[in-house]
Design an enzyme around this catalytic site. Structure first.
Site, PDB file in Angstrom:
ATOM      1  N   THR A  22       0.831  -1.209   0.000  1.00 55.87           N
ATOM      2  CA  THR A  22       0.000   0.000   0.000  1.00 55.87           C
ATOM      3  C   THR A  22       0.867   1.261   0.000  1.00 55.87           C
ATOM      4  O   THR A  22       0.662   2.173  -0.807  1.00 55.87           O
ATOM      5  CB  THR A  22      -0.902  -0.001   1.256  1.00 55.87           C
ATOM      6  OG1 THR A  22      -1.593  -1.243   1.315  1.00 55.87           O
ATOM      7  CG2 THR A  22      -1.909   1.129   1.230  1.00 55.87           C
ATOM      8  N   VAL A  23       1.838   1.308   0.895  1.00 60.66           N
ATOM      9  CA  VAL A  23       2.693   2.500   0.990  1.00 60.66           C
ATOM     10  C   VAL A  23       3.819   2.431  -0.040  1.00 60.66           C
ATOM     11  O   VAL A  23       4.079   3.401  -0.772  1.00 60.66           O
ATOM     12  CB  VAL A  23       3.285   2.636   2.420  1.00 60.66           C
ATOM     13  CG1 VAL A  23       4.156   3.880   2.513  1.00 60.66           C
ATOM     14  CG2 VAL A  23       2.164   2.690   3.457  1.00 60.66           C
ATOM     15  N   ILE A  75       1.317  12.828   9.178  1.00 57.37           N
ATOM     16  CA  ILE A  75       1.465  13.996  10.062  1.00 57.37           C
ATOM     17  C   ILE A  75       2.928  14.152  10.476  1.00 57.37           C
ATOM     18  O   ILE A  75       3.509  13.221  11.029  1.00 57.37           O
ATOM     19  CB  ILE A  75       0.604  13.847  11.338  1.00 57.37           C
ATOM     20  CG1 ILE A  75      -0.860  13.578  10.974  1.00 57.37           C
ATOM     21  CG2 ILE A  75       0.720  15.089  12.205  1.00 57.37           C
ATOM     22  CD1 ILE A  75      -1.726  13.248  12.168  1.00 57.37           C
ATOM     23  N   GLU A 102      -8.044  -4.144   9.224  1.00 53.87           N
ATOM     24  CA  GLU A 102      -7.576  -5.383   8.615  1.00 53.87           C
ATOM     25  C   GLU A 102      -8.548  -6.520   8.942  1.00 53.87           C
ATOM     26  O   GLU A 102      -9.365  -6.405   9.866  1.00 53.87           O
ATOM     27  CB  GLU A 102      -6.218  -5.751   9.194  1.00 53.87           C
ATOM     28  CG  GLU A 102      -5.275  -4.577   9.218  1.00 53.87           C
ATOM     29  CD  GLU A 102      -3.947  -4.885   8.587  1.00 53.87           C
ATOM     30  OE1 GLU A 102      -3.679  -6.061   8.336  1.00 53.87           O
ATOM     31  OE2 GLU A 102      -3.198  -3.924   8.344  1.00 53.87           O
ATOM     32  N   ASP A 151      -1.173  -1.173  18.225  1.00 57.39           N
ATOM     33  CA  ASP A 151      -0.594  -0.263  17.234  1.00 57.39           C
ATOM     34  C   ASP A 151      -0.353   1.114  17.860  1.00 57.39           C
ATOM     35  O   ASP A 151       0.733   1.687  17.732  1.00 57.39           O
ATOM     36  CB  ASP A 151      -1.559  -0.152  16.042  1.00 57.39           C
ATOM     37  CG  ASP A 151      -1.127   0.888  15.031  1.00 57.39           C
ATOM     38  OD1 ASP A 151      -0.278   0.570  14.177  1.00 57.39           O
ATOM     39  OD2 ASP A 151      -1.628   2.028  15.106  1.00 57.39           O
ATOM     40  N   LYS A 185       3.315   3.190  18.755  1.00 53.91           N
ATOM     41  CA  LYS A 185       3.583   4.593  18.399  1.00 53.91           C
ATOM     42  C   LYS A 185       3.849   5.425  19.651  1.00 53.91           C
ATOM     43  O   LYS A 185       4.716   6.298  19.654  1.00 53.91           O
ATOM     44  CB  LYS A 185       2.384   5.156  17.627  1.00 53.91           C
ATOM     45  CG  LYS A 185       2.183   4.489  16.269  1.00 53.91           C
ATOM     46  CD  LYS A 185       0.821   4.851  15.710  1.00 53.91           C
ATOM     47  CE  LYS A 185       0.556   4.181  14.374  1.00 53.91           C
ATOM     48  NZ  LYS A 185      -0.836   4.328  13.941  1.00 53.91           N
ATOM     49  N   GLY A 222      -2.987   5.503   5.072  1.00 53.38           N
ATOM     50  CA  GLY A 222      -3.312   5.636   3.649  1.00 53.38           C
ATOM     51  C   GLY A 222      -2.022   5.630   2.847  1.00 53.38           C
ATOM     52  O   GLY A 222      -1.022   6.226   3.269  1.00 53.38           O
TER      53      GLY A 222
HETATM   54  P1  NAP Z   1       1.240  -3.924   2.854  1.00 55.92           P
HETATM   55  O1  NAP Z   1       0.288  -3.268   1.957  1.00 55.92           O
HETATM   56  O2  NAP Z   1       0.874  -5.192   3.516  1.00 55.92           O
HETATM   57  O3  NAP Z   1       2.578  -4.155   2.002  1.00 55.92           O
HETATM   58  C1  NAP Z   1       3.671  -4.866   2.501  1.00 55.92           C
HETATM   59  C2  NAP Z   1       4.566  -5.192   1.335  1.00 55.92           C
HETATM   60  O4  NAP Z   1       5.702  -5.856   1.865  1.00 55.92           O
HETATM   61  C3  NAP Z   1       3.951  -6.092   0.287  1.00 55.92           C
HETATM   62  O5  NAP Z   1       4.466  -5.721  -0.977  1.00 55.92           O
HETATM   63  C4  NAP Z   1       4.452  -7.466   0.698  1.00 55.92           C
HETATM   64  O6  NAP Z   1       4.666  -8.331  -0.390  1.00 55.92           O
HETATM   65  C5  NAP Z   1       5.818  -7.126   1.240  1.00 55.92           C
HETATM   66  N1  NAP Z   1       6.240  -8.104   2.229  1.00 55.92           N
HETATM   67  C6  NAP Z   1       5.669  -8.363   3.408  1.00 55.92           C
HETATM   68  N2  NAP Z   1       6.359  -9.343   4.057  1.00 55.92           N
HETATM   69  C7  NAP Z   1       7.368  -9.667   3.243  1.00 55.92           C
HETATM   70  C8  NAP Z   1       8.398 -10.617   3.327  1.00 55.92           C
HETATM   71  N3  NAP Z   1       8.518 -11.429   4.387  1.00 55.92           N
HETATM   72  N4  NAP Z   1       9.247 -10.698   2.303  1.00 55.92           N
HETATM   73  C9  NAP Z   1       9.125  -9.909   1.233  1.00 55.92           C
HETATM   74  N5  NAP Z   1       8.156  -8.997   1.076  1.00 55.92           N
HETATM   75  C10 NAP Z   1       7.299  -8.895   2.093  1.00 55.92           C
HETATM   76  O7  NAP Z   1       1.724  -2.938   4.012  1.00 55.92           O
HETATM   77  P2  NAP Z   1       1.611  -1.355   4.055  1.00 55.92           P
HETATM   78  O8  NAP Z   1       0.275  -0.980   4.519  1.00 55.92           O
HETATM   79  O9  NAP Z   1       2.159  -0.772   2.810  1.00 55.92           O
HETATM   80  O10 NAP Z   1       2.597  -1.033   5.288  1.00 55.92           O
HETATM   81  C11 NAP Z   1       3.987  -1.040   5.120  1.00 55.92           C
HETATM   82  C12 NAP Z   1       4.636  -0.454   6.379  1.00 55.92           C
HETATM   83  O11 NAP Z   1       4.176   0.886   6.529  1.00 55.92           O
HETATM   84  C13 NAP Z   1       4.267  -1.175   7.672  1.00 55.92           C
HETATM   85  O12 NAP Z   1       5.366  -1.140   8.543  1.00 55.92           O
HETATM   86  C14 NAP Z   1       3.137  -0.339   8.227  1.00 55.92           C
HETATM   87  O13 NAP Z   1       3.030  -0.424   9.627  1.00 55.92           O
HETATM   88  C15 NAP Z   1       3.595   1.038   7.809  1.00 55.92           C
HETATM   89  N6  NAP Z   1       2.536   2.029   7.705  1.00 55.92           N
HETATM   90  C16 NAP Z   1       1.462   1.791   6.892  1.00 55.92           C
HETATM   91  C17 NAP Z   1       0.477   2.728   6.788  1.00 55.92           C
HETATM   92  C18 NAP Z   1      -0.717   2.517   5.900  1.00 55.92           C
HETATM   93  O14 NAP Z   1      -1.578   3.378   5.842  1.00 55.92           O
HETATM   94  N7  NAP Z   1      -0.798   1.424   5.169  1.00 55.92           N
HETATM   95  C19 NAP Z   1       0.558   3.919   7.545  1.00 55.92           C
HETATM   96  C20 NAP Z   1       1.669   4.143   8.346  1.00 55.92           C
HETATM   97  C21 NAP Z   1       2.654   3.181   8.420  1.00 55.92           C
HETATM   98  P3  NAP Z   1       3.525  -9.261  -1.029  1.00 55.92           P
HETATM   99  O15 NAP Z   1       2.851  -8.346  -2.013  1.00 55.92           O
HETATM  100  O16 NAP Z   1       4.310 -10.324  -1.660  1.00 55.92           O
HETATM  101  O17 NAP Z   1       2.671  -9.718   0.108  1.00 55.92           O
END
Ligand code: NAP
Length: 428
Positions: A17-18, A138, A192, A203, A207, A304
């Site tokens: 997502t990010v 933020i 989720e 979570d 933080k 997001g």
């Molecule tokens: P996400 O959508 O689940 O994406 C995670 C990505 O990492 C996917 O491409 C996944 O690959 C890959 N991945 C996960 N485990 C892996 C592994 N063992 N080996 C290789 N690739 C792996 O997560 P996200 O929401 O983008 O969040 C990413 C980070 O940003 C997290 O630490 C989260 O806490 C933080 N964050 C997110 C948000 C938000 O709004 N989403 C906000 C603030 C902070 P696959 O496609 O193969 O599964």
């Protein structure tokens, strides 16, 4: 303008997502970013588990690799956006050992292994930036870590989890039950499939630990954060709150007093007139109180893909500039040694909702329990009930340990049929 320097090579781990938004914006805004850094940013690869999977036009196949170690070994900056503990921790340590600076949004990893990562980065003289790990878009980490480095932060009070704020807001605004509000949050992508980390407060606690470490200049781990989620908040609590011009919010509170530091996450009643009460949907907001600066408020999107990518790119510009032009971001500041106090030492107020025997003398019996623990009652409201009378009492501020002892005694008092709910009152 002088000639641009040689490109800064960027490795992305996890185009989810990010991560996918970071890649898109790095490409779409390449010119601006190069001008701001003083050198072009070049994505040298994107680590994925399955490189054969089509990931859309923003992620060209030739950038994808399944060999993370080889990728980070050749990067100036590694952007970790996989989430989770492993392999993120090992890959960040590998990146640092290879001389790369790291940008991450991984609050769970930082709250659990922050000290190990900070020490490795300091020893290798590289940057470790993590603006996106707390409150998404933020700007909060940088203001706390850098802008307020000359001040003394005394308190941080905020809504740090958008999912729970969405659920509580839906319960308040539309009168939904917890389960229905949670389902709606899941359908809209705010929660989720397994919502445990959000609804149990984990979570927000991660933080809060990160923010408290930065604010109070000492290590605060997840184990130091008292954490209570929103799963026991009922529609009755929400209605009772509304009747007294309050709303229920999941708050993260980090405080420093002469006695020490307390860090807690729990649902709380907030006056409807308080700015935090007006934080709707999945938004986040944080108050920071500092001795010289006074009160500061930060508000915006706490999650997001695109919004969070903004914070990641801000970090990326800073660390890439250091790589291109020299310089280094702040080191970990952990010189302070405040006592880390249990939640029992925190000063708060309770709102206790109970049903009591409908007979003379009950009110004085209940008041005696509060007096026994030196807890002052500020407001008493009686609510008519069927077999029992309803009573809602709000206390004056008292130590959590005395408030808890009061509730324990109320539960076994002959005058009390049932203690229906206990919520802390904050933000007055
Ligand atoms: P996400 O959508 O689940 O994406 C995670 C990505 O990492 C996917 O491409 C996944 O690959 C890959 N991945 C996960 N485990 C892996 C592994 N063992 N080996 C290789 N690739 C792996 O997560 P996200 O929401 O983008 O969040 C990413 C980070 O940003 C997290 O630490 C989260 O806490 C933080 N964050 C997110 C948000 C938000 O709004 N989403 C906000 C603030 C902070 P696959 O496609 O193969 O599964």
């Amino acid at each position: 303008m002088s000639d641009p320097l040689k490109p800064v090579s960027i490795a992305i781990l996890g185009p989810g997502t990010v991560g996918s938004e970071v890649v898109r914006l790095l490409t779409a805004q390449a010119g601006d970013l190069a001008a701001r850094v003083g050198a072009p940013l070049e994505i040298i690869g994107v680590y994925v588990r399955d490189a054969s999977k089509d990931r859309g036009p923003n992620l060209p196949r030739e950038l994808l690799t399944e060999d993370a170690s080889a990728l980070v070994a050749g990067a100036d900056v590694v952007v970790e956006l996989m989430g989770g503990i492993e392999p993120a921790r090992t890959l960040i340590l590998e990146s640092i050992a290879a001389g790369a600076s790291v940008v991450t949004a991984n609050k769970a990893l930082l709250a659990a292994y922050g000290p190990e990562l900070y020490e490795a980065a300091d020893a290798a003289n590289v940057d470790l930036y993590f603006e996106a790990a707390v409150a998404g878009a933020i700007p909060l980490v940088r203001p706390v870590r850098e802008s307020l480095a000359g001040d003394h932060i005394t308190r941080i009070l905020g809504i740090l989890n958008g999912t729970t704020n969405y659920i509580l807001d839906a319960m308040t605004t539309y009168g939904l039950d917890y389960e229905v509000a949670l389902k709606q949050a899941q359908d809209l992508g705010y929660a989720e499939a397994d919502p445990t980390a959000d609804v149990e407060g984990h979570d927000a606690a991660a933080k809060a630990a990160i923010l408290a470490s930065l604010a109070f200049h000492q290590r605060v781990g997840l184990e130091d954060v008292f954490c209570e989620g929103i799963t026991s908040v009922t529609s009755e609590d929400i209605i009772a709150a509304r009747e007294t011009d309050q709303v229920v919010k999941l708050l993260a509170i980090a405080e420093r007093t002469a006695q020490g530091v307390t860090v807690r996450v729990h649902p709380a009643l907030v006056p409807a007139t308080h700015p935090l009460a007006g934080v709707r949907g999945a938004y986040n907001a944080v108050f920071v109180e500092a001795e010289s600066a006074g009160g500061l408020m930060f508000y915006g999107q706490g999650a997001g893909g695109t919004a969070t990518a903004s914070a990641v790119l801000g970090d990326l510009v800073s660390v890439a500039r250091h790589k291109a032009l020299g310089g280094k971001g702040p080191l970990e500041s952990n010189y302070a040694a405040h006592a880390l106090l249990p939640v029992e030492a925190a000063l708060t107020r309770y709102c206790v909702r109970m049903s009591v025997e409908d007979r003379p003398g009950v009110l004085s019996a209940v008041a005696e329990v509060f007096a026994r623990h030196d807890v002052g009652i500020e407001v008493v409201r009686q609510v008519p009930g069927q077999s029992h009378a309803g009573l809602i009492l709000s206390t004056y501020e008292a130590p959590e340990r005395d408030l808890r002892a009061t509730v324990e005694d109320l539960r076994v008092s002959d005058a009390v049929a049932e203690v229906k709910s206990v919520l802390r009152i904050e933000g007055e």
